[in-house]
Scaffold this motif. Structure first.
Motif, PDB file in Angstrom:
ATOM      1  N   PHE A 197      26.183  98.340  86.168  1.00 49.74           N
ATOM      2  CA  PHE A 197      26.071  99.533  85.809  1.00 49.74           C
ATOM      3  C   PHE A 197      25.224  99.803  84.802  1.00 49.74           C
ATOM      4  O   PHE A 197      24.724 100.653  84.171  1.00 49.74           O
ATOM      5  N   SER A 239      21.624 101.403  84.353  1.00 50.84           N
ATOM      6  CA  SER A 239      21.619 102.549  83.239  1.00 50.84           C
ATOM      7  C   SER A 239      20.442 102.148  82.587  1.00 50.84           C
ATOM      8  O   SER A 239      19.514 102.516  82.251  1.00 50.84           O
ATOM      9  N   LEU A 244      21.250 105.558  86.823  1.00 55.85           N
ATOM     10  CA  LEU A 244      22.472 106.255  86.416  1.00 55.85           C
ATOM     11  C   LEU A 244      22.800 105.958  85.012  1.00 55.85           C
ATOM     12  O   LEU A 244      21.990 105.737  83.630  1.00 55.85           O
ATOM     13  N   TRP A 300      26.142 107.912  79.370  1.00 52.98           N
ATOM     14  CA  TRP A 300      27.495 107.746  80.176  1.00 52.98           C
ATOM     15  C   TRP A 300      28.047 107.256  80.664  1.00 52.98           C
ATOM     16  O   TRP A 300      29.581 107.356  80.342  1.00 52.98           O
ATOM     17  N   PHE A 301      28.055 107.863  82.049  1.00 51.23           N
ATOM     18  CA  PHE A 301      28.930 106.928  83.372  1.00 51.23           C
ATOM     19  C   PHE A 301      29.251 105.734  82.354  1.00 51.23           C
ATOM     20  O   PHE A 301      29.910 105.290  82.360  1.00 51.23           O
ATOM     21  N   THR A 302      28.075 104.803  82.230  1.00 52.77           N
ATOM     22  CA  THR A 302      28.908 103.763  82.322  1.00 52.77           C
ATOM     23  C   THR A 302      29.300 103.255  81.213  1.00 52.77           C
ATOM     24  O   THR A 302      30.488 102.240  81.222  1.00 52.77           O
ATOM     25  N   VAL A 360      33.406 103.997  82.244  1.00 53.95           N
ATOM     26  CA  VAL A 360      33.949 102.723  83.075  1.00 53.95           C
ATOM     27  C   VAL A 360      33.873 101.406  82.143  1.00 53.95           C
ATOM     28  O   VAL A 360      34.930 101.017  81.777  1.00 53.95           O
ATOM     29  N   GLN A 379      33.096 102.055  93.637  1.00 57.96           N
ATOM     30  CA  GLN A 379      32.478 101.479  92.341  1.00 57.96           C
ATOM     31  C   GLN A 379      30.713 101.051  93.355  1.00 57.96           C
ATOM     32  O   GLN A 379      29.574 100.860  92.810  1.00 57.96           O
ATOM     33  N   MET A 415      29.004 109.247  92.254  1.00 61.82           N
ATOM     34  CA  MET A 415      29.491 109.029  90.959  1.00 61.82           C
ATOM     35  C   MET A 415      31.073 109.569  90.389  1.00 61.82           C
ATOM     36  O   MET A 415      31.915 108.734  90.188  1.00 61.82           O
ATOM     37  N   ALA A 416      31.664 110.775  91.045  1.00 63.36           N
ATOM     38  CA  ALA A 416      32.537 111.156  91.313  1.00 63.36           C
ATOM     39  C   ALA A 416      33.898 111.157  91.648  1.00 63.36           C
ATOM     40  O   ALA A 416      34.961 110.728  91.029  1.00 63.36           O
ATOM     41  N   LEU A 442      33.844 107.489  89.296  1.00 67.28           N
ATOM     42  CA  LEU A 442      34.628 108.100  88.032  1.00 67.28           C
ATOM     43  C   LEU A 442      36.080 108.402  88.038  1.00 67.28           C
ATOM     44  O   LEU A 442      37.487 107.701  87.565  1.00 67.28           O
ATOM     45  N   THR A 483      38.560 104.887  88.576  1.00 63.68           N
ATOM     46  CA  THR A 483      38.667 104.017  87.138  1.00 63.68           C
ATOM     47  C   THR A 483      39.386 104.974  86.209  1.00 63.68           C
ATOM     48  O   THR A 483      40.104 104.433  85.538  1.00 63.68           O
TER      49      THR A 483
END
Length: 229
Positions: free
Chosen positions: A115, A119, A124, A127-129, A132, A166, A201-202, A205, A208
């Motif tokens: 991840f 990024s 990616l 904020w997602f990384t 997680v 993931q 991603m949804a 997330l 997670t």
């Protein structure tokens, strides 16, 4: 795992006490064992997965299409070790506290490393990384905290589902799609890839966050009901 709370030591009294502490509720938390053999095939596969993480990172950093393909191959190989180490451990009764602790750590190292690198290369959003990473490092801290109290938190089914989601997202993002979609409508191709990415991603997330909350709740329930010694 059936929620057995195994106490340290091998005396009859210890065994009886471990049986007495059985929760029977399907919990993935148990008390740590000592003097166990760690050099078995499932644990070696876990170690290989850890060793492949820096290889994957270096390949992705090279920034070439061929190195991205190789990074994808290395990632899939590492992900397969995650599938087979648990399968072999259950089939051959080789489940150890080492495996319970280091298997999820190896998963985190692989997925977090991927991840972060995705990024870095702009595939990616950060904020997602960050979300997680916060979850994964928080659960790792919780595992270490509980281990000091001789309590082992094994990977739950929710945690495994999270890892699978993931890994699907990572594999999708690692594929150099430009080598396949050079023709046709560029806008349509980009829109399709973006839509698939958002869905993956949804799902990743959601699992997670949910699996992290499950770990915390189970840990709190266990520590509150554990008899004082």
């Amino acid at each position: 795992m059936k929620g057995k709370l195994r106490t340290r030591g091998t005396s009859p009294d210890d065994s009886e006490r471990g049986a007495a502490l059985s929760t029977g509720d399907g919990s993935n938390i148990s008390q740590a064992r000592t003097n166990e053999e760690i050099w078995n095939l499932p644990n070696i596969l876990t170690m290989i997965r850890l060793a492949l993480v820096p290889v994957f990172i270096v390949l992705l950093l090279l920034g070439h299409t061929w190195s991205q393909w190789l990074a994808l191959v290395v990632f899939i190989a590492a992900a397969l070790t995650d599938h087979y180490d648990g399968k072999i451990a259950r089939a051959r009764n080789l489940i150890t506290d080492f495996g319970k602790i280091w298997d999820p750590i190896a998963d985190k190292a692989l997925t977090l490393g991927a991840f972060v690198m995705l990024s870095v290369v702009g595939l990616l959003p950060w904020w997602f990384t960050f979300i997680v990473a916060f979850r994964e490092l928080g659960i790792t801290w919780l595992r270490a905290f509980l281990l000091k109290r001789n309590i082992v938190v094994a990977a739950s089914s929710g945690g495994k589902a999270k890892t699978v989601s993931q890994m699907f997202l990572i594999v999708f993002l690692l594929v150099p799609w430009e080598t396949f979609i050079s023709g046709g409508d560029p806008l349509s191709n980009v829109t399709t890839l973006f839509g698939i990415t958002v869905v993956l991603m949804a799902v990743a997330l959601g699992l997670t966050v949910w699996s992290g909350l499950v770990y915390v709740v189970e840990a709190l329930k266990f520590t509150r009901t554990q008899p004082s010694v």
